[in-house]
Design an enzyme around this catalytic site. Sequence first.
Site, PDB file in Angstrom:
ATOM      1  CD  GLU A 123      -5.244  11.655   2.238  1.00  0.00           C
ATOM      2  OE1 GLU A 123      -6.357  11.443   2.760  1.00  0.00           O
ATOM      3  OE2 GLU A 123      -4.454  10.749   1.939  1.00  0.00           O
ATOM      4  NE  ARG A 157      -6.419  10.306   7.596  1.00  0.00           N
ATOM      5  CZ  ARG A 157      -6.374  10.875   6.393  1.00  0.00           C
ATOM      6  NH1 ARG A 157      -6.599  12.156   6.253  1.00  0.00           N
ATOM      7  NH2 ARG A 157      -6.112  10.165   5.320  1.00  0.00           N
ATOM      8  CG  HIS A 180      -3.783   1.551   4.505  1.00  0.00           C
ATOM      9  ND1 HIS A 180      -4.455   0.613   3.778  1.00  0.00           N
ATOM     10  CD2 HIS A 180      -4.249   2.745   4.080  1.00  0.00           C
ATOM     11  CE1 HIS A 180      -5.279   1.220   2.932  1.00  0.00           C
ATOM     12  NE2 HIS A 180      -5.179   2.505   3.107  1.00  0.00           N
ATOM     13  CD1 TRP A 207      -3.610  -3.724   0.538  1.00  0.00           C
ATOM     14  CD2 TRP A 207      -5.211  -2.173   0.678  1.00  0.00           C
ATOM     15  NE1 TRP A 207      -3.299  -2.732  -0.346  1.00  0.00           N
ATOM     16  CE2 TRP A 207      -4.274  -1.780  -0.286  1.00  0.00           C
ATOM     17  CE3 TRP A 207      -6.317  -1.348   0.950  1.00  0.00           C
ATOM     18  CZ2 TRP A 207      -4.364  -0.583  -0.985  1.00  0.00           C
ATOM     19  CZ3 TRP A 207      -6.434  -0.175   0.255  1.00  0.00           C
ATOM     20  CH2 TRP A 207      -5.461   0.211  -0.712  1.00  0.00           C
ATOM     21  CE1 TYR A 232      -3.129   3.058   0.683  1.00  0.00           C
ATOM     22  CE2 TYR A 232      -1.470   3.633   2.324  1.00  0.00           C
ATOM     23  CZ  TYR A 232      -2.558   3.980   1.545  1.00  0.00           C
ATOM     24  OH  TYR A 232      -3.051   5.252   1.611  1.00  0.00           O
TER      25      TYR A 232
HETATM   26  O1  EZ4 Z   1      -6.434   3.650   0.968  1.00  0.00           O
HETATM   27  O2  EZ4 Z   1      -8.726   6.124  -0.141  1.00  0.00           O
HETATM   28  O3  EZ4 Z   1      -4.928   7.997   3.712  1.00  0.00           O
HETATM   29  N1  EZ4 Z   1      -5.352   7.594   2.681  1.00  0.00           N
HETATM   30  C1  EZ4 Z   1      -5.666   6.317   2.419  1.00  0.00           C
HETATM   31  C2  EZ4 Z   1      -6.275   6.057   1.078  1.00  0.00           C
HETATM   32  C3  EZ4 Z   1      -7.179   4.833   1.067  1.00  0.00           C
HETATM   33  C4  EZ4 Z   1      -8.097   4.898  -0.122  1.00  0.00           C
HETATM   34  C5  EZ4 Z   1      -9.129   3.776  -0.078  1.00  0.00           C
HETATM   35  O4  EZ4 Z   1     -10.142   4.045  -0.953  1.00  0.00           O
HETATM   36  O5  EZ4 Z   1      -5.467   5.466   3.246  1.00  0.00           O
HETATM   37  O6  EZ4 Z   1      -5.260   5.927   0.113  1.00  0.00           O
HETATM   38 CO    CO Z   2      -5.211   6.418   5.149  1.00  0.00          CO
END
Ligand code: EZ4
Ligand code: CO
Length: 412
Positions: free
Chosen positions: A349, A293, A222, A412, A159
């Site tokens: 963000e 968030r 994540h 994930w 990720y």
């Molecule tokens: O994985 O929006 O902080 N941002 C994140 C994103 C999420 C996606 C999932 O749809 O964690 O990149």
């Molecule tokens: Co995130």
Amino acid sequence: MKIDKAEVIVTSPDRNFVTLKLTTDDGLTGLGDATLNGRELAVVAYLTEHVVPLLLGRDAQNIEDTWQFLYRSAYWRRGPVTMAAISAVDVALWDIKAKAAGMPLYQLLGGASRTGLLAYGHASGKSLPEVFASVNSHLEQGYKAIRVQTGVPGLESIYGIASNKGLPGNEGVRYDHEPAQRGALPAEEDWDTRAYLRHVPTVFEAVRNEFGPELPLLHDGHHRMTPIQAAQLGKSLEPYDLFWLEDCTPAENQEALRLVRQHTTTPLAIGEVFNSIWDYQQIIREQLIDYVRSAVTHTGGITHLKKILEFAGQYQIKSGMHGPTDISPVGMAAAMHLGLAIHNFGIQEYMKHGDKTNAVFEQSYSWNNGMLHPGNKPGLGVELDVDEAGKYPYATAYLPYNRLADGTVHDW
Ligand code: EZ4
Ligand code: CO
């Protein structure tokens, strides 16, 4: 002022977006973002089958009443699909109300509390030189705060690492980090928490040495750590003075953050997958987090997220609204109006959308010198070009998922 028409528009410029467009009997229109990454059509069905028929003929002016009606009359409460659908209605009604008043939405929310919104972007790389190059490129683009995600030796694909492949149909064009991939099945990625915990602090040490003490740095875990692993990471990152560590543990177990909090002073952010104030009740009251968030899009709209943020403000907890590319320009504009108006804004963000997306959604928000501003057009300041949208039909796309080396499915 009655709701005369409610259309659910699905379009896929660069990626899938779901937009609700409401039109009143006197011709005003309002937009709401209902995009739920990888589950878009569930929200489309919820809106089309169960919400649109209830909206026609309702008074467009009564936003709180419509929110409570949709939430309570369903009997089945909360959940990401329901709350994304309610959010789209809520934001479209705020757009209409602000247009009727002839004001940018932030004025209706109390006016500007600041001149602009500090925004952070996503730097990433598989190796340290790639991470440095990505941080440099974000600094050149004007970002004044940067999230850093790094590859981990031994792991092929994880990720948060931007793909240089670009999106299907747009290969070779880097589209920052876009985790959803078009195709019939979700991509499989690999994960090893011990390797990650060993590697990440070395990257932050190198980034701090290279870029100095002032630059606000963020990192997203994540949801992949156990509470004690998250505590360990928070502690090992303390010397590098993070702005926040995000989603360090899975979102379902809010008590986990008590344990993390006992062990580290690294600020914590959580909530991009939360969808109501009830998900935050304990962690705000017990002061287990520093940043909320939630996006407007996924948390019941302006009406509901404003209540969460007011509650958070009592504990000096600030906003850190989710703003990846799966929040449409409509959802981003809503976040910017709310963020400009509230007292306890923290950071926003901000990942830039692709050119096709920007052609579908005409925006009046601006990005200047690391700061966002929603603009001063009446309403949200975003309009949807239906002809452009019509060029890009929905394309099946899924978020990836993780397996450990022995084949076990992992967060994930
Ligand atoms: O994985 O929006 O902080 N941002 C994140 C994103 C999420 C996606 C999932 O749809 O964690 O990149
Ligand atoms: Co995130």
